[in-house]
Design a protein around this motif. Structure first.
Motif, short mmCIF file in Angstrom:
data_model
loop_
_atom_site.label_atom_id
_atom_site.label_comp_id
_atom_site.label_asym_id
_atom_site.label_seq_id
_atom_site.Cartn_x
_atom_site.Cartn_y
_atom_site.Cartn_z
N HIS A 133 0.77 -0.79 -0.04
CA HIS A 133 0.21 0.35 0.04
C HIS A 133 0.77 1.62 -0.24
O HIS A 133 0.33 2.92 -0.64
N LEU A 134 1.54 1.71 0.84
CA LEU A 134 2.60 2.34 0.48
C LEU A 134 4.60 2.07 0.80
O LEU A 134 4.73 1.12 0.29
N ILE A 187 -3.65 7.40 1.45
CA ILE A 187 -3.36 5.63 0.41
C ILE A 187 -4.57 6.25 -0.34
O ILE A 187 -4.69 6.73 -1.61
N TYR A 223 -3.63 7.13 -4.00
CA TYR A 223 -3.68 6.29 -4.77
C TYR A 223 -5.26 5.76 -5.52
O TYR A 223 -5.72 4.91 -4.88
#
Ligand code: SAM
Length: 273
Positions: free
Chosen positions: A232-233, A264, A268
């Motif tokens: 995720h990161l 996030i 994203y």
């Protein structure tokens, strides 16, 4: 004092009936039901809490999965208009339906000596209805209550602590020993109050992201954050967030998790979660 009715407790329904009048009294004292409360009891069983609640409040909704117990309740209290019995699975129950008869938008007070085998999924289900709920009082396994109230740097701290504290203020009220129940559970119990926040102190822009990152972080709680959340990161994201990627997930606060989740969501937006 054994429950009087000839019901054989069913393990698969998590049936441990309260039989200690002192504990029942203690519960009533902390819950302090008022006549006009819009109260709903999950798993009324043989009525250990139902009966004293009905002596105070004007109307009570109960949700019971065991058909035999639901019909016993019907026989005992069906003649009054004070009790509405929903023979249903609380895990699937739409609590919004209880608001329909509720013209003054009064919120629900939820209570239950919960079946321990489903207590965690049941709480996650109830969290979805938090904006309709004034408070919840539950008898749970002591260990689950410790997880609900746990703060960072505690070995009980995890996904349940974060999601419960996201929605509610949990308060440990008192411990209950096995002897208070029939049959006696193998573990200690505790009584807890969960008061939904109004408004949420740290709102997440996308709840699914928050749920996914807390799940991933605590699935691998011995890993560093950057490892546990690498799907995720990136390292530079942690820099932007001002969060040290070498930390363990269990040292981060609820606000840190919401901050990562919102980051996030913002950076994203097309990512599948
Ligand atoms: N309230 C009673 C007491 O304190 O003595 C009974 C408590 S017992 C721990 C849990 C109760 O929840 C049982 O009556 C059981 O049949 C009921 N139950 C189990 N699973 C349920 C579900 N999914 N939905 C609603 N009730 C359920």
């Amino acid at each position: 004092m054994k429950p009087k009715l000839s019901h054989k407790p069913r393990k698969r329904f998590g049936q441990n009936f309260l039989q200690d009048p002192f504990i029942i009294q203690k519960i009533l004292e902390v819950v302090a039901p008022q006549p006009a409360d819009k109260m709903v009891e999950i798993g009324p069983g043989l009525g250990a809490l139902t009966k004293p609640l009905l002596s105070t409040i004007d109307h009570l909704d109960v949700i019971e999965l065991d058909r035999d117990l639901a019909s016993q309740l019907q026989v005992t209290w069906g003649h009054t208009h004070k009790l509405t019995i929903h023979t249903a699975d609380a895990l699937q129950f739409d609590f919004k339906t209880l608001m329909k008869s509720n013209t003054n938008t009064q919120k629900l007070r939820v209570i239950g000596n919960l079946p321990y085998n489903i207590s965690t999924p049941l709480m996650f289900h109830l969290f979805k209805f938090c904006d309709l709920i004034e408070d919840m009082h539950f008898m749970l396994q002591k260990e689950v209550v410790e997880r609900l109230i746990a703060k960072p740097n505690n070995k009980q701290y995890g996904r349940l602590s974060i999601m419960a504290q996201y929605y509610c203020l949990p308060q440990y009220l008192f411990t209950v020993e096995g002897e208070a129940f029939h049959p006696m559970p193998k573990v200690q119990s505790a009584f807890v109050r969960l008061t939904p926040h109004q408004p949420l102190p740290f709102p997440a822009h996308n709840l699914k992201i928050l749920q996914t990152i807390t799940r991933d972080a605590f699935n691998q709680r011995r890993k560093t954050l950057s490892n546990a959340l690498k799907a995720h990161l990136k390292i530079e994201d942690f820099e932007q967030l001002g969060i040290n990627p070498k930390l363990r997930p269990e040292v981060l606060s609820l606000s840190d998790f919401v901050q990562m989740s919102n980051y996030i969501h913002q950076h994203y937006p097309n990512k599948e979660i």
